[in-house]
Enzyme design. Structure first.
Site, short mmCIF file in Angstrom:
data_model
loop_
_atom_site.label_atom_id
_atom_site.label_comp_id
_atom_site.label_asym_id
_atom_site.label_seq_id
_atom_site.Cartn_x
_atom_site.Cartn_y
_atom_site.Cartn_z
CG ASP A 88 65.03 -48.70 -9.75
OD1 ASP A 88 64.92 -48.87 -8.53
OD2 ASP A 88 65.58 -47.70 -10.24
NE ARG A 106 72.26 -48.18 -20.79
CZ ARG A 106 72.66 -48.91 -19.78
NH1 ARG A 106 73.11 -50.15 -19.99
NH2 ARG A 106 72.62 -48.44 -18.55
CG ASP A 138 71.18 -45.29 -19.87
OD1 ASP A 138 72.02 -45.10 -20.76
OD2 ASP A 138 71.44 -45.86 -18.80
CB SER A 193 72.83 -45.00 -9.44
OG SER A 193 72.36 -45.79 -10.50
#
Length: 403
Positions: free
Chosen positions: A18, A98, A127, A181
């Protein structure tokens, strides 16, 4: 339409399919210079291949930073002082990573004179919110590029086609349809999507990678002692460890005893429900240990107020408000409560469970003299009669007035 005023972008880059596609897409769509930033948060992967891949794609400025100690010391430990659980179960392993990634990304943007930052989060998840709230909190005028909200590469097939067309190397295991994922760091590893999307179906055993099946864990329990100073764990079995070393050790102990598995359907901030499989072996032990030491060192009022604040605090972290004034305000209250949260907790690890079996502290509020079932000289049981009558007064008045 791409903002043609953007000349340099700092991309949060993993080196996977990605973000490699995003890297090339940014170069093409924005005709800009891309700086890559890869954070080592203890995900357990070799990060040098990300450097080589970025170099191959023409990136001149590449940042690969070991943030493991900062992650645990300044983000994980403050969160665990609060005993934070989102929706009563989730230890916030992805959420708490994050803000640190975003913080470092903004620092790099300022260092290299970048106009914008970019991330690889999709337009469906949490996210994107977490990254961008942090960006704007730290640098209000920063420009943000979120390719998943701009491009038309909205399937795995299209991503692979784009990669092949642009000569972006793809690992062999990425060519087929990914079974799920994954997100990983020193606190946890999570799996979502694909084979896990039906919440009725039990997760296949191959989803789990950090913990042994509790049924196959050792038949003999493991006993450990965790020492705390002012709310933070500092040693295991008498050996002083740095924050990252300590969490790594707890992960090892928890993993081999099958501790920390969670199958959760949660409410995303964007409004939909999602099902995730989480493994947080060290964090599960740490939470039990911290609650254990708090049980003898916190006053009842402190402990109950903390438990009232905790769901709000956890929700703020989950939703991306780490750098908000209200999170900092609650954190100040939590940190103030930890002044005397020092001592040692003994825990029993056995086939997926972690139990507190002993606790001691130089600041213990536990008084055996008061609580004993034997005769004592410190507590007059007759005092309870007036205490109960005064507390019952409003109940008696209500009953007399209303029948």
């Amino acid at each position: 339409m791409a903002d043609k005023t953007i000349k340099k972008v700092v991309l949060a880059y993993s080196g996977g399919l990605d973000t490699s596609v995003i890297l090339r897409w940014l170069q093409d769509a924005y005709n800009c210079e891309v700086v890559t930033f890869t954070a080592d948060l203890g995900q357990g992967e070799e990060l040098e291949p990300a450097r080589k891949k970025a170099e191959m794609m023409g990136v001149k400025e590449i940042f690969i930073d070991d943030l493991r100690e900062e992650f645990v010391r300044d983000f994980v430990f403050p969160m665990f002082r609060a005993n934070a659980l989102y929706e009563g179960l989730y230890l916030l392993g992805t959420s708490i990573a994050r803000p640190l990634i975003s913080k470092r990304q903004i620092e790099i943007a300022e260092q290299v004179g970048a106009d914008a930052v970019a991330h690889g989060a999709t337009g469906k998840g949490n996210d994107q919110v977490r990254f961008e709230l942090a960006y704007y909190a730290l640098k209000p005028d920063i420009k943000v590029i979120a390719p998943w909200r701009e491009w038309d590469l909205n399937s795995r097939t299209k991503l692979i086609d784009y990669a092949e067309k642009n000569q972006i190397p793809i690992a062999k295991d990425k060519r087929g349809e990914a079974p799920f994922s994954v997100d990983a760091n020193l606190l946890h590893i999570s799996a979502e999507g694909k084979v896990l999307e039906d919440p009725w179906e039990e997760a296949p055993d191959y989803v789990y990678s950090r913990t042994v099946d509790p049924e196959k864990a050792p038949d003999k329990p493991t006993y450990i002692e965790v020492e705390f100073e002012k709310g933070d764990a500092v040693a295991i079995d008498g050996v002083t460890l740095s924050p990252a070393e300590l969490l790594t050790k707890l992960n090892e102990l928890g993993g081999k005893n099958g501790i920390g598995r969670l199958d959760l359907v949660e409410n995303r901030y964007v409004g939909m429900k999602s099902r995730g499989i989480y493994e947080t072996p060290g964090g599960t032990i740490l939470l039990a240990a911290h609650r254990g030491i708090e049980s003898i060192t916190l006053d009842r009022g402190q402990a109950h107020l903390k438990d009232e604040l905790m769901p709000r605090y956890a929700e703020l972290i989950y939703n991306g408000y780490w750098f908000s004034p209200e999170r900092e305000m609650i954190q100040a209250a939590i940190d103030a409560s930890q002044k005397y949260v020092s001592g040692t907790v003994r825990l029993k690890l056995y086939k997926g469970s972690v139990d507190v079996v002993g606790r001691k502290s130089p600041f213990s509020l536990y008084s055996a003299a008061h609580v004993t079932f034997e005769e004592d000289t410190v507590y007059d049981q007759r005092d309870a009669q007036g205490f109960i009558k005064l507390n019952a007064l409003r109940l008696r008045l209500a009953k007399n007035a209303r029948g």
